[in-house]
Design a protein around this motif. Structure first.
Motif, PDB file in Angstrom:
ATOM      1  N   PHE A 195      -0.347   0.123   0.710  1.00  0.00           N
ATOM      2  CA  PHE A 195       0.674   0.610   1.629  1.00  0.00           C
ATOM      3  C   PHE A 195       1.010   2.049   1.282  1.00  0.00           C
ATOM      4  N   ASN A 196       1.598   2.730   2.230  1.00  0.00           N
ATOM      5  CA  ASN A 196       2.170   4.025   1.921  1.00  0.00           C
ATOM      6  C   ASN A 196       3.654   3.945   2.240  1.00  0.00           C
ATOM      7  N   ASN A 250       0.833   6.977  -1.516  1.00  0.00           N
ATOM      8  CA  ASN A 250       0.019   5.786  -1.302  1.00  0.00           C
ATOM      9  C   ASN A 250       0.070   4.893  -2.523  1.00  0.00           C
ATOM     10  N   THR A 274       4.280   1.547   5.517  1.00  0.00           N
ATOM     11  CA  THR A 274       3.353   0.815   6.368  1.00  0.00           C
ATOM     12  C   THR A 274       2.281   0.176   5.503  1.00  0.00           C
ATOM     13  N   TYR A 275       1.995  -1.085   5.782  1.00  0.00           N
ATOM     14  CA  TYR A 275       0.891  -1.767   5.104  1.00  0.00           C
ATOM     15  C   TYR A 275      -0.431  -1.365   5.758  1.00  0.00           C
ATOM     16  N   HIS A 276      -1.433  -1.115   4.924  1.00  0.00           N
ATOM     17  CA  HIS A 276      -2.755  -0.765   5.438  1.00  0.00           C
ATOM     18  C   HIS A 276      -3.801  -1.808   5.069  1.00  0.00           C
ATOM     19  N   SER A 282      -1.627   1.273  -4.148  1.00  0.00           N
ATOM     20  CA  SER A 282      -2.598   0.187  -4.108  1.00  0.00           C
ATOM     21  C   SER A 282      -2.218  -0.804  -5.198  1.00  0.00           C
ATOM     22  N   GLU A 290       0.270   6.666   9.122  1.00  0.00           N
ATOM     23  CA  GLU A 290      -1.116   6.573   8.675  1.00  0.00           C
ATOM     24  C   GLU A 290      -1.189   6.723   7.161  1.00  0.00           C
ATOM     25  N   LEU A 291      -2.225   6.149   6.573  1.00  0.00           N
ATOM     26  CA  LEU A 291      -2.472   6.363   5.156  1.00  0.00           C
ATOM     27  C   LEU A 291      -2.786   7.836   4.987  1.00  0.00           C
ATOM     28  N   ASP A 321      -1.823  -5.887   8.230  1.00  0.00           N
ATOM     29  CA  ASP A 321      -2.352  -4.539   8.371  1.00  0.00           C
ATOM     30  C   ASP A 321      -1.632  -3.852   9.525  1.00  0.00           C
ATOM     31  N   GLY A 322      -1.005  -2.720   9.257  1.00  0.00           N
ATOM     32  CA  GLY A 322      -0.229  -2.003  10.268  1.00  0.00           C
ATOM     33  C   GLY A 322       1.229  -2.397  10.315  1.00  0.00           C
TER      34      GLY A 322
END
Length: 149
Positions: A88-89, A102, A76-78, A104, A2-3, A56-57
């Motif tokens: 992503f984080n 994180n 993981t891409y958000h 951006s 998760e972010l 995403d995800g």
């Protein structure tokens, strides 16, 4: 992954102009073939693995051999909003706590080419590494420029 909500984050922002179109530069960030050659890579390192699922995800895994050290970045891409934004984080797998941070990446069209802005948010315990973080992102941008040429 998760972010992560980071309390009192330490933030580094690095900007770079590129001559290429916003679409070309964006696509380089999610290119599974070439991304491992510049993202989280060093001039002396050898890319060993690049796995990118740009949705995403989706996950990203980049591993590089740096002498005796194997540097592995897992994330993981958000947000994948072509050609405007990637969020992503990731964490660096190594000794210690492996705290995720994180990132951006914002893309904006310019009269010639585009501007890329990276905002890297991490735990305040890393604030003493501000210059190293900026230098690292500039090295990443240098590698991206070479890839795009």
């Amino acid at each position: 992954m998760e972010l992560r909500k980071i309390k009192n984050p330490f933030v580094v922002n690095v900007l770079r102009n590129f001559d290429e179109s916003i679409e070309e530069v964006f696509d380089a960030w999610v290119d599974p073939v070439n991304v491992g050659g510049w993202l989280f890579s060093t001039p002396e390192g050898e890319n060993k693995i690049s796995e990118v699922d740009p949705r995403d995800g989706g996950e990203v895994l980049i591993g590089e051999q740096r002498g005796d050290e194997y540097a592995k970045h897992i994330g993981t891409y958000h947000v994948i909003d072509r050609p405007n934004k990637i969020v992503f984080n990731y964490y660096y797998e190594g000794e210690g706590e492996n705290l995720s941070s994180n990132v951006s990446v914002d893309f904006s069209e310019e009269d010639v080419g585009c501007l890329v802005s990276v905002t890297h948010e991490m735990d305040a315990i890393y604030s003493e590494y501000e210059e190293n973080a900026k230098s690292g992102w500039n090295m990443i941008f240098d590698g991206l420029e070479k890839t795009l040429k």
